[in-house]
Design a protein around this motif. Structure first.
Motif, short mmCIF file in Angstrom:
data_model
loop_
_atom_site.label_atom_id
_atom_site.label_comp_id
_atom_site.label_asym_id
_atom_site.label_seq_id
_atom_site.Cartn_x
_atom_site.Cartn_y
_atom_site.Cartn_z
N ASP A 123 -2.68 5.79 -23.43
CA ASP A 123 -3.37 6.03 -24.70
C ASP A 123 -4.59 6.94 -24.58
OD1 ASP A 123 -1.52 4.34 -25.91
OD2 ASP A 123 -2.79 2.57 -25.66
N VAL A 124 -5.26 6.94 -23.42
CA VAL A 124 -6.49 7.72 -23.29
C VAL A 124 -6.29 9.09 -22.67
CG1 VAL A 124 -7.95 5.66 -23.20
CG2 VAL A 124 -7.16 6.71 -21.08
N ILE A 125 -5.09 9.37 -22.18
CA ILE A 125 -4.85 10.66 -21.52
C ILE A 125 -5.14 11.84 -22.44
CG2 ILE A 125 -3.05 12.14 -20.53
CD1 ILE A 125 -2.14 9.73 -18.93
N PRO A 126 -4.74 11.84 -23.71
CA PRO A 126 -5.09 12.98 -24.56
C PRO A 126 -6.61 13.19 -24.68
CG PRO A 126 -3.35 11.71 -25.58
CD PRO A 126 -3.83 10.92 -24.40
N ALA A 181 -7.85 14.63 -21.34
CA ALA A 181 -7.47 16.04 -21.25
C ALA A 181 -8.39 16.90 -22.10
CB ALA A 181 -6.01 16.22 -21.66
N ALA A 182 -8.75 16.42 -23.28
CA ALA A 182 -9.65 17.16 -24.16
C ALA A 182 -11.04 17.29 -23.52
CB ALA A 182 -9.75 16.47 -25.52
N GLN A 183 -11.51 16.24 -22.85
CA GLN A 183 -12.82 16.30 -22.19
C GLN A 183 -12.80 17.31 -21.04
OE1 GLN A 183 -14.05 12.35 -21.09
NE2 GLN A 183 -14.17 11.65 -23.20
N TYR A 184 -11.76 17.26 -20.22
CA TYR A 184 -11.62 18.23 -19.13
C TYR A 184 -11.56 19.65 -19.70
CZ TYR A 184 -10.98 15.18 -15.07
OH TYR A 184 -11.17 14.32 -14.03
N GLU A 235 -13.67 24.98 -20.37
CA GLU A 235 -13.88 26.12 -21.26
C GLU A 235 -15.35 26.52 -21.31
OE1 GLU A 235 -12.11 25.07 -25.03
OE2 GLU A 235 -10.10 25.62 -24.34
N GLY A 236 -16.23 25.54 -21.40
CA GLY A 236 -17.66 25.84 -21.42
C GLY A 236 -18.11 26.51 -20.14
N LEU A 261 -17.56 24.76 -9.13
CA LEU A 261 -17.82 23.69 -10.09
C LEU A 261 -17.03 22.47 -9.67
CD1 LEU A 261 -18.88 22.62 -12.84
CD2 LEU A 261 -16.85 23.62 -13.87
N ASN A 262 -17.75 21.40 -9.36
CA ASN A 262 -17.12 20.12 -9.03
C ASN A 262 -17.49 19.14 -10.13
OD1 ASN A 262 -16.15 20.82 -6.38
ND2 ASN A 262 -18.28 20.82 -5.77
N PHE A 263 -16.52 18.46 -10.68
CA PHE A 263 -16.85 17.48 -11.70
C PHE A 263 -15.83 16.36 -11.74
CE2 PHE A 263 -14.19 20.47 -13.99
CZ PHE A 263 -13.41 19.67 -14.80
N THR A 264 -16.31 15.23 -12.18
CA THR A 264 -15.46 14.08 -12.43
C THR A 264 -15.93 13.44 -13.72
OG1 THR A 264 -16.87 12.62 -11.16
CG2 THR A 264 -14.99 13.59 -10.00
N LEU A 265 -15.05 12.77 -14.37
CA LEU A 265 -15.42 12.03 -15.57
C LEU A 265 -16.01 10.69 -15.16
CD1 LEU A 265 -12.28 12.76 -17.75
CD2 LEU A 265 -14.55 13.77 -17.99
N PRO A 266 -16.77 10.08 -16.04
CA PRO A 266 -17.30 8.75 -15.71
C PRO A 266 -16.15 7.77 -15.44
CG PRO A 266 -18.13 9.53 -17.84
CD PRO A 266 -17.12 10.51 -17.37
#
Length: 84
Positions: A52-55, A58-61, A66-67, A40-45
């Protein structure tokens, strides 16, 4: 140049999932030992990473992983390789 020869010189000896020198991860997954694991290879947009956006990132990752890992368990996968 450090290398002058290929480790596997005969194309007939190239076997998917096999390597002359398999490696074992710290969690015991052997890569190159004959089993083939889904990767599984993935990156966020593209996003601006700030304190401020790190939490949220982290939740998105966490949700993605988990899925994917839950699905791998449902499918009976013996291992998964994750690259991010």
């Amino acid at each position: 140049m450090r290398y002058r020869d290929l480790t596997i010189s005969d194309p007939k000896d190239l076997v998917f999932g096999r390597a002359p020198h398999p490696v074992r991860t710290s969690r015991g997954l052997e890569i190159g030992g004959g089993s083939v694991y889904p990767e599984l290879n993935f990156t966020l947009p593209p996003t601006r990473i700030t304190k401020d956006v790190i939490p949220e990132l982290a939740a998105q990752y966490r949700a993605i992983l988990e899925g994917a890992l839950n699905r791998a368990v449902e499918l009976g996968s013996r291992g998964v390789v994750v690259e991010f």
